[in-house]
Write a protein that holds these residues in place. Structure first.
Motif, PDB file in Angstrom:
ATOM      1  N   LEU A   1       0.724  -1.147   0.006  1.00 22.37           N
ATOM      2  CA  LEU A   1      -0.216   0.068  -0.292  1.00 22.37           C
ATOM      3  C   LEU A   1       0.886   1.188   0.099  1.00 22.37           C
ATOM      4  CD1 LEU A   1      -3.187   0.754  -0.049  1.00 22.37           C
ATOM      5  CD2 LEU A   1      -2.638   1.317   2.495  1.00 22.37           C
ATOM      6  N   TYR A   2       1.697   1.170   0.802  1.00 20.40           N
ATOM      7  CA  TYR A   2       2.783   2.289   1.042  1.00 20.40           C
ATOM      8  C   TYR A   2       3.437   2.654  -0.548  1.00 20.40           C
ATOM      9  CZ  TYR A   2       6.867   4.993   3.007  1.00 20.40           C
ATOM     10  OH  TYR A   2       7.676   6.110   3.342  1.00 20.40           O
ATOM     11  N   GLU A   3       4.256   1.427  -1.163  1.00 22.60           N
ATOM     12  CA  GLU A   3       4.526   1.708  -2.390  1.00 22.60           C
ATOM     13  C   GLU A   3       3.473   2.179  -3.247  1.00 22.60           C
ATOM     14  OE1 GLU A   3       7.752   1.078  -3.382  1.00 22.60           O
ATOM     15  OE2 GLU A   3       8.440   0.148  -1.322  1.00 22.60           O
ATOM     16  N   SER A   4       2.465   1.824  -3.265  1.00 20.48           N
ATOM     17  CA  SER A   4       1.313   2.053  -4.408  1.00 20.48           C
ATOM     18  C   SER A   4       0.987   3.629  -4.374  1.00 20.48           C
ATOM     19  CB  SER A   4       0.114   1.414  -4.260  1.00 20.48           C
ATOM     20  OG  SER A   4       0.221  -0.056  -4.258  1.00 20.48           O
ATOM     21  N   PHE A   5       1.203   4.116  -3.037  1.00 20.98           N
ATOM     22  CA  PHE A   5       0.532   5.649  -2.911  1.00 20.98           C
ATOM     23  C   PHE A   5       1.589   6.410  -2.706  1.00 20.98           C
ATOM     24  CE2 PHE A   5      -3.100   2.991  -2.655  1.00 20.98           C
ATOM     25  CZ  PHE A   5      -4.022   3.567  -3.750  1.00 20.98           C
ATOM     26  N   ILE A   6       2.942   6.397  -3.115  1.00 23.59           N
ATOM     27  CA  ILE A   6       3.757   7.368  -3.124  1.00 23.59           C
ATOM     28  C   ILE A   6       3.538   8.311  -4.325  1.00 23.59           C
ATOM     29  CG2 ILE A   6       6.444   7.852  -3.359  1.00 23.59           C
ATOM     30  CD1 ILE A   6       7.058   5.441  -2.088  1.00 23.59           C
ATOM     31  N   PRO A   7       3.564   9.483  -4.084  1.00 19.20           N
ATOM     32  CA  PRO A   7       2.995  10.403  -5.248  1.00 19.20           C
ATOM     33  C   PRO A   7       3.651  10.130  -6.411  1.00 19.20           C
ATOM     34  CG  PRO A   7       3.360  11.751  -3.166  1.00 19.20           C
ATOM     35  CD  PRO A   7       3.889  10.469  -3.032  1.00 19.20           C
ATOM     36  N   LYS A   8       2.926  10.116  -7.713  1.00 20.21           N
ATOM     37  CA  LYS A   8       3.368   9.862  -8.951  1.00 20.21           C
ATOM     38  C   LYS A   8       4.181  10.843  -9.398  1.00 20.21           C
ATOM     39  CE  LYS A   8       1.309   5.799 -10.048  1.00 20.21           C
ATOM     40  NZ  LYS A   8       1.075   5.580  -8.731  1.00 20.21           N
ATOM     41  N   LYS A   9       4.311  11.848  -8.865  1.00 28.13           N
ATOM     42  CA  LYS A   9       5.276  13.152  -9.349  1.00 28.13           C
ATOM     43  C   LYS A   9       6.721  12.721  -9.081  1.00 28.13           C
ATOM     44  CE  LYS A   9       5.042  16.008  -5.091  1.00 28.13           C
ATOM     45  NZ  LYS A   9       5.188  17.182  -4.318  1.00 28.13           N
ATOM     46  N   TYR A  10       6.788  11.746  -8.260  1.00 22.34           N
ATOM     47  CA  TYR A  10       8.176  11.379  -7.820  1.00 22.34           C
ATOM     48  C   TYR A  10       8.717  10.284  -8.693  1.00 22.34           C
ATOM     49  CZ  TYR A  10       7.927  14.293  -3.623  1.00 22.34           C
ATOM     50  OH  TYR A  10       7.812  15.355  -2.841  1.00 22.34           O
ATOM     51  N   LEU A  11       7.711   9.768  -9.658  1.00 24.25           N
ATOM     52  CA  LEU A  11       8.115   8.376 -10.413  1.00 24.25           C
ATOM     53  C   LEU A  11       9.578   8.721 -11.304  1.00 24.25           C
ATOM     54  CD1 LEU A  11       6.530   5.864 -10.838  1.00 24.25           C
ATOM     55  CD2 LEU A  11       5.615   6.873 -12.822  1.00 24.25           C
TER      56      LEU A  11
ATOM     57  N   LEU B   1      13.406   9.823  -5.327  1.00 22.52           N
ATOM     58  CA  LEU B   1      12.374  10.251  -4.325  1.00 22.52           C
ATOM     59  C   LEU B   1      11.169   9.176  -4.403  1.00 22.52           C
ATOM     60  CD1 LEU B   1      12.661  14.044  -4.619  1.00 22.52           C
ATOM     61  CD2 LEU B   1      14.047  12.462  -3.146  1.00 22.52           C
ATOM     62  N   TYR B   2      10.847   8.494  -5.423  1.00 19.94           N
ATOM     63  CA  TYR B   2       9.733   7.547  -5.419  1.00 19.94           C
ATOM     64  C   TYR B   2      10.290   6.439  -4.653  1.00 19.94           C
ATOM     65  CZ  TYR B   2       5.919   5.057  -7.732  1.00 19.94           C
ATOM     66  OH  TYR B   2       4.813   4.648  -7.917  1.00 19.94           O
ATOM     67  N   ASP B   3      10.418   6.420  -3.292  1.00 27.07           N
ATOM     68  CA  ASP B   3      11.038   5.632  -2.623  1.00 27.07           C
ATOM     69  C   ASP B   3      10.333   5.875  -0.906  1.00 27.07           C
ATOM     70  OD1 ASP B   3      12.228   3.420  -1.721  1.00 27.07           O
ATOM     71  OD2 ASP B   3      14.034   3.868  -2.555  1.00 27.07           O
ATOM     72  N   SER B   4      10.618   5.003  -0.182  1.00 22.91           N
ATOM     73  CA  SER B   4      10.602   5.273   1.118  1.00 22.91           C
ATOM     74  C   SER B   4      11.812   5.578   1.783  1.00 22.91           C
ATOM     75  CB  SER B   4       9.889   4.329   2.139  1.00 22.91           C
ATOM     76  OG  SER B   4      11.032   3.365   2.355  1.00 22.91           O
ATOM     77  N   PRO B   5      12.149   6.693   2.896  1.00 23.91           N
ATOM     78  CA  PRO B   5      13.289   7.032   3.120  1.00 23.91           C
ATOM     79  C   PRO B   5      14.112   5.882   4.137  1.00 23.91           C
ATOM     80  CG  PRO B   5      11.609   7.992   4.871  1.00 23.91           C
ATOM     81  CD  PRO B   5      10.804   7.217   3.717  1.00 23.91           C
TER      82      PRO B   5
ATOM     83  N   LYS C   1       0.112  11.431   6.002  1.00 24.83           N
ATOM     84  CA  LYS C   1       1.108  11.528   7.120  1.00 24.83           C
ATOM     85  C   LYS C   1       2.237  10.964   6.551  1.00 24.83           C
ATOM     86  CE  LYS C   1      -1.606  13.289  10.117  1.00 24.83           C
ATOM     87  NZ  LYS C   1      -1.437  14.693  10.448  1.00 24.83           N
ATOM     88  N   ILE C   2       2.304   9.677   5.716  1.00 21.40           N
ATOM     89  CA  ILE C   2       3.618   9.252   5.622  1.00 21.40           C
ATOM     90  C   ILE C   2       3.885   9.045   3.921  1.00 21.40           C
ATOM     91  CG2 ILE C   2       4.965   6.936   5.672  1.00 21.40           C
ATOM     92  CD1 ILE C   2       3.862   7.676   8.554  1.00 21.40           C
ATOM     93  N   PHE C   3       2.799   8.656   3.085  1.00 23.65           N
ATOM     94  CA  PHE C   3       3.192   8.105   1.727  1.00 23.65           C
ATOM     95  C   PHE C   3       3.563   9.387   1.122  1.00 23.65           C
ATOM     96  CE2 PHE C   3      -0.154   4.493   2.070  1.00 23.65           C
ATOM     97  CZ  PHE C   3       0.403   4.149   3.178  1.00 23.65           C
ATOM     98  N   VAL C   4       2.955  10.403   1.360  1.00 24.09           N
ATOM     99  CA  VAL C   4       3.007  11.746   0.684  1.00 24.09           C
ATOM    100  C   VAL C   4       4.619  12.347   0.532  1.00 24.09           C
ATOM    101  CG1 VAL C   4       2.751  13.364   2.733  1.00 24.09           C
ATOM    102  CG2 VAL C   4       1.925  14.076   0.363  1.00 24.09           C
TER     103      VAL C   4
END
Lengths: 501, 501
Positions: free
Chosen positions: A274-284, A288-292, A460-463
């Motif tokens: 779920l986390y991976e699915s909803f990282i904002p597409k602008k980072y694709l 930055l299309y990743d978790s820290p 809170k997180i994915f964004v």
């Protein structure tokens, strides 16, 4: 317009690396799910080839020089905030990459693929000796890697930083020692209780046909928010989640003896997915299309698996489905207690939430010793059993249920394990914050409606993608950094009721 | 020692191209089997990226100059026979590659992936209009490609050569015209017979549960020689076979209305996969680890599907399995007749062996028109139906069972279809030679033992990899090149008995 050209070049590198990296994910996913056995050597070579190609790009002089120029322009008003963060993070990644010689990267990738296959064979044969020569090679290479990276403090820090940026052995060790002490004390209390002494599985001993387990697992996966248009579930020896590409997350599960294993592991992996699915597409296509951090990632899987799905509210809703499928005679309260029954387990991923961090700490301590050279691979099975006896109180019959149970070392993941406990701690902190933000969230959960939770996590997180550190993100939501006391309080409070402490 | 260095460089290029090419195969396999729907755009980009990377390597100046030098040393005694063949073939491939501009290759790959998705959607919606804008784009690019390649004769030759090296429209057209005429005449005879007029399915109308169809398909796949250690079966809309890597061949099937569809398509794809599995490993990582033509490849699938599995001897053995699974009341003779019942079909891959070449010729004639510009994409559905009426005698209710039935055009395969009929013809020629080499082979087949056939195919076909042309290989086994008369004779002889002609 040098800046513009440099920026374009940087993003182009990131795009290519991103494409290749996700291709590698597919190769790995396939290797663990559908690939015919004999294909392993060739697949290992393909993965090594891609790894070295990625490494070559990532450590190229052209890129490094571009990044040096971009870093010097970092205050330019022609750069967006995201650009600036990206440049700084990528500069760090690239500098790190350049410390590893190309032949080393290729060799490590080859060794890892072969070791993974050896690990599978060793498990089948319940024989650590099949795996140990490969593990020795991996440990040797990982020690070398730590040396190449060369961070201050414990040599392990050089590996740990890949998974939990900014975290160190020096910072974490005391937190883990505190956790170990508190959990042992809680377990002592529980084990002294009459409830514990008289506990036994009744409902869990019923028949739970595999096909129904899968139906329920798919049901909860969808409820959490993973639609079939962009996600899927398959089977593998060890459940995992893989982000194969944009709009393509995949989880795996497996049927094991415990009737809730498939269900719970699905919830766990769904949290990751779920986390991976909803990282904002602008980072694709960017870093930055990743978790820290893996710890923050794990906070998502543990959040859903433990904080939500082992909760009473959750079973208010889901017990109905289970009762319908498995004839549990409406015994909801008994079911809830059995779901949360505390019992020493040989297997980490089958462990209850109290013993769980102890499994992690055991591995963390062994890894520290392997990397600083105070532990030899040959002594591992014995050490494993000793530590199991001390921390969990049980000892495996065979290496399969002992040292061979996890795929991590075969995959070359040294520094990963501690993030599991960090994730559990973060999850408890997030759960506390969620309940504070939405005091009535129990109603949603009781109705099997996770949409408000999902939106809250997105916000809170994915964004943030990888724009902030894990600790910053957690601080922003909970008001503090990593705090194992919240996890201990959560456990004490919950099990006080269950075990009449 | 320039020669040695050049040779090493050439083989290194081939190795990298081979690795990348097989990665692309996995991406395609996944796209057609398990990939979530929404992932298509990203996957298209990954494939385009790999295609352009392969093309870049394949058309690099360094490689071309090396090959020019190697070509000039071709008589050197330091080169093995395989080296010499390799250099010549690769020089030809590379020269061809260099005719296509990099942007063109990338664009074509992107357009193909999107067109494939549009084709799937068009099928679901039974609407050619969803697909036609994409097909127009593909036809436009394919015409351009033919122009770039620029072979003598019909523009189609430039595309055809990719699939059937050395074959031309000028050579093939008369053979196909002969085949069309002879088959139409045979069909006339059959349709006049009382047996045809009174024929109806009895056994085929029984219930054939999908799970049992799959069990039997897997059974025959293994019998043909595909072990689970190096092969597997999955499901896709359109059955295919894919060589994902060394020791990794994969076929797909599907359950359709005809109870033998899964079984027969499995045998067909197994024929392809067997060929790929047993090309000598010494050619691995080189361009010789391949078959010389699609027609020869197809001869393998058609050989097993038609020459073996529609044969009376085959059903002597397999009828027992079918009878056990589906209660066919021991009616073996009736079953054999129903297996070989001639009936016009809308769908090529569901067609009987007599109508089959007509389906292929229909597509071939349309492709010729599309490529030479005498046919417009918009007119295709109407032309399709006209030709179906003329050649097969039936017309589809919707485009799904008409022009949208094959994935080829969506995948950009122009020049592929005729190889299906070439394959059928070659298959009949091989079958004739097999019976001559082993007059008692019927006993083996009656016992479900295909090992002698498999070894014969290895020795006569597989062993050469791509070192010889298809025609040379066929001549070596049968004493002559492509000869449609052998196929016609085979059909006449077989159906004389079945339809009492």
């Amino acid at each position: 317009m040098d800046l513009k050209r440099d920026l374009e070049l940087m993003y182009n590198y990131q795009r290519e690396i991103f494409l290749l990296d996700r291709i590698k994910s597919l190769l790995s996913w396939d290797m663990e799910t559908y690939m015919p056995k004999n294909a392993i050597d060739f697949r290992a070579e393909q993965k090594a080839y891609l790894s070295s190609m990625i490494h070559k790009k990532q450590s190229s002089d052209e890129l490094f020089e571009t990044l040096e120029r971009l870093t010097s322009y970092i205050d330019s008003e022609n750069l967006s905030e995201d650009d600036k963060i990206n440049i700084q993070k990528f500069y760090k990644d690239v500098s790190k990459s350049r410390k590893l010689p190309p032949e080393f990267v290729k060799e490590l990738s080859m060794v890892k693929s072969m070791a993974f296959a050896a690990w599978q064979e060793a498990r089948d044969k319940k024989d650590f000796n099949v795996f140990s020569p490969h593990l020795k090679k991996i440990v040797e290479l990982k020690r070398k890697e730590a040396e190449y990276i060369g961070l201050p403090g414990h040599p392990y820090n050089g590996l740990f930083d890949d998974y939990e940026e900014g975290m160190t052995v020096e910072k974490l060790k005391p937190q883990f020692d505190y956790l170990k002490k508190e959990i042992k004390s809680l377990l002592d209390d529980i084990k002294k209780s009459d409830t514990y002494k008289n506990q036994e599985f009744i409902l869990m001993k019923k028949d739970f046909p595999a096909d129904k387990q899968i139906l329920l697992a798919k049901h909860v996966m969808e409820k959490i928010g993973l639609g079939s248009d962009f996600s899927r579930m398959d089977f593998s020896e060890h459940p995992f989640s893989s982000h194969v590409g944009a709009e393509d997350v995949r989880i795996t599960t497996n049927i094991r003896e415990h009737p809730l294993f498939a269900f719970k592991s699905t919830i766990h992996e769904s949290g990751h997915a779920l986390y991976e699915s909803f990282i904002p597409k602008k980072y694709l296509y960017t870093i930055l299309y990743d978790s820290p951090s893996c710890g923050l990632h794990e906070s998502q899987s543990r959040f859903w698996e433990i904080m939500i799905a082992s909760n009473k509210d959750f079973w208010e809703h889901y017990f109905g489905h289970f009762d319908e499928y498995y004839d549990l005679n409406g015994k909801k309260d008994l079911w809830y207690k059995e779901v949360n029954m505390i019992e020493p387990s040989l297997i980490r991923i089958e462990s209850d939430e109290i013993h769980y961090p102890l499994h992690v700490i055991l591995r963390f301590e062994l890894e520290l010793g392997l990397i600083d050279g105070t532990i030899n691979v040959d002594d591992l099975p014995e050490l494993w059993n000793e530590k199991m006896k001390d921390l969990i109180g049980v000892v495996p019959d065979s290496d399969k249920d002992g040292i061979l149970q996890d795929s991590h070392w075969g995959l070359g993941y040294f520094g990963y394990f501690p993030t599991y406990a960090i994730g559990s701690i973060y999850a408890s902190q997030l759960h506390k914050a969620l309940r504070k933000d939405f005091p009535d969230i129990d109603k949603d959960i009781q109705n099997g409606d996770f949409s408000r939770i999902r939106e809250w996590l997105k916000e809170k997180i994915f964004v943030y993608g990888r724009t902030r550190t894990a600790e910053d993100i957690i601080k922003n939501v909970t008001g503090e950094g990593l705090n194992p006391k919240v996890y201990v309080d959560y456990l004490r409070n919950k099990y006080k009721e269950i075990y009449d402490l």
